[in-house]
Every structure is written in structure tokens, then in C-alpha cells.
Write a protein that holds these residues in place. Structure first.
Motif, PDB file in Angstrom:
ATOM      1  N   GLU A  17       0.816  -1.211   0.000  1.00 45.86           N
ATOM      2  CA  GLU A  17       0.000   0.000   0.000  1.00 45.86           C
ATOM      3  C   GLU A  17       0.852   1.265   0.000  1.00 45.86           C
ATOM      4  O   GLU A  17       0.669   2.133  -0.831  1.00 45.86           O
ATOM      5  CB  GLU A  17      -0.929   0.023   1.219  1.00 45.86           C
ATOM      6  CG  GLU A  17      -2.022  -1.023   1.183  1.00 45.86           C
ATOM      7  CD  GLU A  17      -3.030  -0.772   0.062  1.00 45.86           C
ATOM      8  OE1 GLU A  17      -3.406   0.395  -0.163  1.00 45.86           O
ATOM      9  OE2 GLU A  17      -3.430  -1.750  -0.580  1.00 45.86           O
ATOM     10  N   CYS A  18       1.776   1.396   0.950  1.00 43.12           N
ATOM     11  CA  CYS A  18       2.527   2.643   1.110  1.00 43.12           C
ATOM     12  C   CYS A  18       3.998   2.516   0.718  1.00 43.12           C
ATOM     13  O   CYS A  18       4.690   3.513   0.599  1.00 43.12           O
ATOM     14  CB  CYS A  18       2.418   3.152   2.550  1.00 43.12           C
ATOM     15  SG  CYS A  18       3.265   2.134   3.774  1.00 43.12           S
ATOM     16  N   GLY A  19       4.500   1.309   0.536  1.00 44.09           N
ATOM     17  CA  GLY A  19       5.882   1.108   0.139  1.00 44.09           C
ATOM     18  C   GLY A  19       6.877   1.106   1.287  1.00 44.09           C
ATOM     19  O   GLY A  19       8.075   0.977   1.067  1.00 44.09           O
ATOM     20  N   GLU A  20       6.397   1.243   2.521  1.00 45.95           N
ATOM     21  CA  GLU A  20       7.291   1.249   3.678  1.00 45.95           C
ATOM     22  C   GLU A  20       7.921  -0.128   3.867  1.00 45.95           C
ATOM     23  O   GLU A  20       7.286  -1.148   3.666  1.00 45.95           O
ATOM     24  CB  GLU A  20       6.503   1.626   4.930  1.00 45.95           C
ATOM     25  CG  GLU A  20       7.341   1.710   6.182  1.00 45.95           C
ATOM     26  CD  GLU A  20       6.528   2.148   7.390  1.00 45.95           C
ATOM     27  OE1 GLU A  20       6.831   1.656   8.489  1.00 45.95           O
ATOM     28  OE2 GLU A  20       5.599   2.947   7.222  1.00 45.95           O
ATOM     29  N   GLU A  21       9.198  -0.126   4.261  1.00 46.01           N
ATOM     30  CA  GLU A  21       9.890  -1.378   4.527  1.00 46.01           C
ATOM     31  C   GLU A  21       9.278  -2.032   5.755  1.00 46.01           C
ATOM     32  O   GLU A  21       9.053  -1.397   6.770  1.00 46.01           O
ATOM     33  CB  GLU A  21      11.364  -1.087   4.764  1.00 46.01           C
ATOM     34  CG  GLU A  21      12.211  -2.307   4.788  1.00 46.01           C
ATOM     35  CD  GLU A  21      13.672  -1.958   4.869  1.00 46.01           C
ATOM     36  OE1 GLU A  21      14.217  -2.045   5.978  1.00 46.01           O
ATOM     37  OE2 GLU A  21      14.250  -1.585   3.832  1.00 46.01           O
ATOM     38  N   MET A  22       8.982  -3.319   5.645  1.00 45.00           N
ATOM     39  CA  MET A  22       8.326  -4.038   6.736  1.00 45.00           C
ATOM     40  C   MET A  22       9.331  -4.863   7.519  1.00 45.00           C
ATOM     41  O   MET A  22      10.271  -5.418   6.952  1.00 45.00           O
ATOM     42  CB  MET A  22       7.241  -4.967   6.171  1.00 45.00           C
ATOM     43  CG  MET A  22       6.112  -4.231   5.518  1.00 45.00           C
ATOM     44  SD  MET A  22       4.935  -5.316   4.691  1.00 45.00           S
ATOM     45  CE  MET A  22       4.461  -6.442   5.969  1.00 45.00           C
ATOM     46  N   HIS A  23       9.125  -4.937   8.814  1.00 43.30           N
ATOM     47  CA  HIS A  23       9.912  -5.824   9.670  1.00 43.30           C
ATOM     48  C   HIS A  23       9.141  -7.130   9.750  1.00 43.30           C
ATOM     49  O   HIS A  23       8.066  -7.189  10.331  1.00 43.30           O
ATOM     50  CB  HIS A  23      10.091  -5.213  11.057  1.00 43.30           C
ATOM     51  CG  HIS A  23      10.825  -3.923  11.018  1.00 43.30           C
ATOM     52  ND1 HIS A  23      12.195  -3.857  10.837  1.00 43.30           N
ATOM     53  CD2 HIS A  23      10.403  -2.646  11.104  1.00 43.30           C
ATOM     54  CE1 HIS A  23      12.572  -2.606  10.831  1.00 43.30           C
ATOM     55  NE2 HIS A  23      11.510  -1.842  10.987  1.00 43.30           N
ATOM     56  N   GLU A  24       9.682  -8.160   9.121  1.00 47.59           N
ATOM     57  CA  GLU A  24       8.977  -9.434   9.037  1.00 47.59           C
ATOM     58  C   GLU A  24       9.124 -10.252  10.315  1.00 47.59           C
ATOM     59  O   GLU A  24      10.129 -10.183  10.997  1.00 47.59           O
ATOM     60  CB  GLU A  24       9.512 -10.258   7.876  1.00 47.59           C
ATOM     61  CG  GLU A  24       9.236  -9.630   6.536  1.00 47.59           C
ATOM     62  CD  GLU A  24       9.662 -10.527   5.418  1.00 47.59           C
ATOM     63  OE1 GLU A  24       8.971 -11.542   5.192  1.00 47.59           O
ATOM     64  OE2 GLU A  24      10.674 -10.229   4.787  1.00 47.59           O
ATOM     65  N   MET A  25       8.088 -10.994  10.595  1.00 46.80           N
ATOM     66  CA  MET A  25       8.121 -11.965  11.672  1.00 46.80           C
ATOM     67  C   MET A  25       7.840 -13.335  11.063  1.00 46.80           C
ATOM     68  O   MET A  25       7.147 -13.429  10.049  1.00 46.80           O
ATOM     69  CB  MET A  25       7.069 -11.626  12.719  1.00 46.80           C
ATOM     70  CG  MET A  25       7.386 -10.365  13.483  1.00 46.80           C
ATOM     71  SD  MET A  25       6.186 -10.114  14.768  1.00 46.80           S
ATOM     72  CE  MET A  25       5.378  -8.676  14.156  1.00 46.80           C
ATOM     73  N   HIS A  26       8.342 -14.368  11.678  1.00 45.99           N
ATOM     74  CA  HIS A  26       8.228 -15.697  11.084  1.00 45.99           C
ATOM     75  C   HIS A  26       6.789 -16.173  10.933  1.00 45.99           C
ATOM     76  O   HIS A  26       6.487 -16.968  10.071  1.00 45.99           O
ATOM     77  CB  HIS A  26       9.041 -16.714  11.885  1.00 45.99           C
ATOM     78  CG  HIS A  26       8.519 -16.969  13.252  1.00 45.99           C
ATOM     79  ND1 HIS A  26       8.791 -16.109  14.309  1.00 45.99           N
ATOM     80  CD2 HIS A  26       7.732 -17.943  13.750  1.00 45.99           C
ATOM     81  CE1 HIS A  26       8.202 -16.576  15.393  1.00 45.99           C
ATOM     82  NE2 HIS A  26       7.559 -17.678  15.082  1.00 45.99           N
ATOM     83  N   GLU A  27       5.849 -15.654  11.721  1.00 44.35           N
ATOM     84  CA  GLU A  27       4.469 -16.112  11.633  1.00 44.35           C
ATOM     85  C   GLU A  27       3.585 -15.163  10.833  1.00 44.35           C
ATOM     86  O   GLU A  27       2.387 -15.340  10.761  1.00 44.35           O
ATOM     87  CB  GLU A  27       3.878 -16.330  13.040  1.00 44.35           C
ATOM     88  CG  GLU A  27       3.610 -15.054  13.810  1.00 44.35           C
ATOM     89  CD  GLU A  27       4.814 -14.503  14.559  1.00 44.35           C
ATOM     90  OE1 GLU A  27       4.659 -13.451  15.176  1.00 44.35           O
ATOM     91  OE2 GLU A  27       5.898 -15.100  14.530  1.00 44.35           O
ATOM     92  N   CYS A  28       4.167 -14.152  10.190  1.00 42.05           N
ATOM     93  CA  CYS A  28       3.396 -13.116   9.509  1.00 42.05           C
ATOM     94  C   CYS A  28       3.518 -13.264   7.992  1.00 42.05           C
ATOM     95  O   CYS A  28       4.616 -13.300   7.461  1.00 42.05           O
ATOM     96  CB  CYS A  28       3.890 -11.738   9.956  1.00 42.05           C
ATOM     97  SG  CYS A  28       3.028 -10.407   9.164  1.00 42.05           S
ATOM     98  N   TYR A  29       2.380 -13.290   7.312  1.00 36.70           N
ATOM     99  CA  TYR A  29       2.373 -13.384   5.854  1.00 36.70           C
ATOM    100  C   TYR A  29       1.641 -12.211   5.215  1.00 36.70           C
ATOM    101  O   TYR A  29       1.278 -12.265   4.049  1.00 36.70           O
ATOM    102  CB  TYR A  29       1.725 -14.694   5.401  1.00 36.70           C
ATOM    103  CG  TYR A  29       2.513 -15.893   5.831  1.00 36.70           C
ATOM    104  CD1 TYR A  29       3.658 -16.269   5.145  1.00 36.70           C
ATOM    105  CD2 TYR A  29       2.130 -16.636   6.931  1.00 36.70           C
ATOM    106  CE1 TYR A  29       4.408 -17.369   5.540  1.00 36.70           C
ATOM    107  CE2 TYR A  29       2.871 -17.734   7.331  1.00 36.70           C
ATOM    108  CZ  TYR A  29       3.989 -18.094   6.634  1.00 36.70           C
ATOM    109  OH  TYR A  29       4.719 -19.170   7.030  1.00 36.70           O
ATOM    110  N   PHE A  30       1.425 -11.127   5.959  1.00 36.24           N
ATOM    111  CA  PHE A  30       0.719  -9.965   5.430  1.00 36.24           C
ATOM    112  C   PHE A  30       1.572  -9.246   4.400  1.00 36.24           C
ATOM    113  O   PHE A  30       2.794  -9.270   4.453  1.00 36.24           O
ATOM    114  CB  PHE A  30       0.370  -8.983   6.555  1.00 36.24           C
ATOM    115  CG  PHE A  30      -0.642  -9.514   7.522  1.00 36.24           C
ATOM    116  CD1 PHE A  30      -1.907  -9.864   7.102  1.00 36.24           C
ATOM    117  CD2 PHE A  30      -0.321  -9.661   8.860  1.00 36.24           C
ATOM    118  CE1 PHE A  30      -2.843 -10.353   7.995  1.00 36.24           C
ATOM    119  CE2 PHE A  30      -1.246 -10.146   9.760  1.00 36.24           C
ATOM    120  CZ  PHE A  30      -2.506 -10.492   9.334  1.00 36.24           C
ATOM    121  N   ASN A  31       0.900  -8.556   3.473  1.00 34.66           N
ATOM    122  CA  ASN A  31       1.591  -7.737   2.486  1.00 34.66           C
ATOM    123  C   ASN A  31       1.466  -6.256   2.797  1.00 34.66           C
ATOM    124  O   ASN A  31       1.995  -5.433   2.068  1.00 34.66           O
ATOM    125  CB  ASN A  31       1.033  -8.005   1.088  1.00 34.66           C
ATOM    126  CG  ASN A  31       1.417  -9.374   0.588  1.00 34.66           C
ATOM    127  OD1 ASN A  31       2.510  -9.845   0.833  1.00 34.66           O
ATOM    128  ND2 ASN A  31       0.509 -10.015  -0.107  1.00 34.66           N
TER     129      ASN A  31
END
Length: 42
Positions: A17-31
């Protein structure tokens, strides 16, 4: 190429949506980042 090198070269995940860099977590699959997700829940 060593497996560790492969994973280090993967680009960081960005919010679709906004292009911000995401901090991923092992249980997260959101975009979307948390900020964009909270906007859609309102």
C-alpha cells in the motif's frame, strides 16, 4: 553460492500500500504494514 548468501541477498519486504519497509516476523504473511492494516480495520 552458499545458502546464507542467498538469504542475505533477498530484498526486504515492502508494504504493497505505502511502500514502507516491513519488519517481518516468522508467523506473519501480510503484504501490508501495521499502519495500513489498521486503516482498513476502521
Amino acid at each position: 553460492m552458499m545458502p546464507i548468501e542467498f538469504y542475505r541477498n533477498i530484498p526486504r519486504k515492502q508494504c504493497c500500500e505505502c511502500g514502507e519497509e516491513m519488519h517481518e516476523m516468522h508467523e506473519c504473511y501480510f503484504n501490508e504494514c501495521e499502519r495500513c492494516l489498521s486503516k482498513t480495520e476502521e
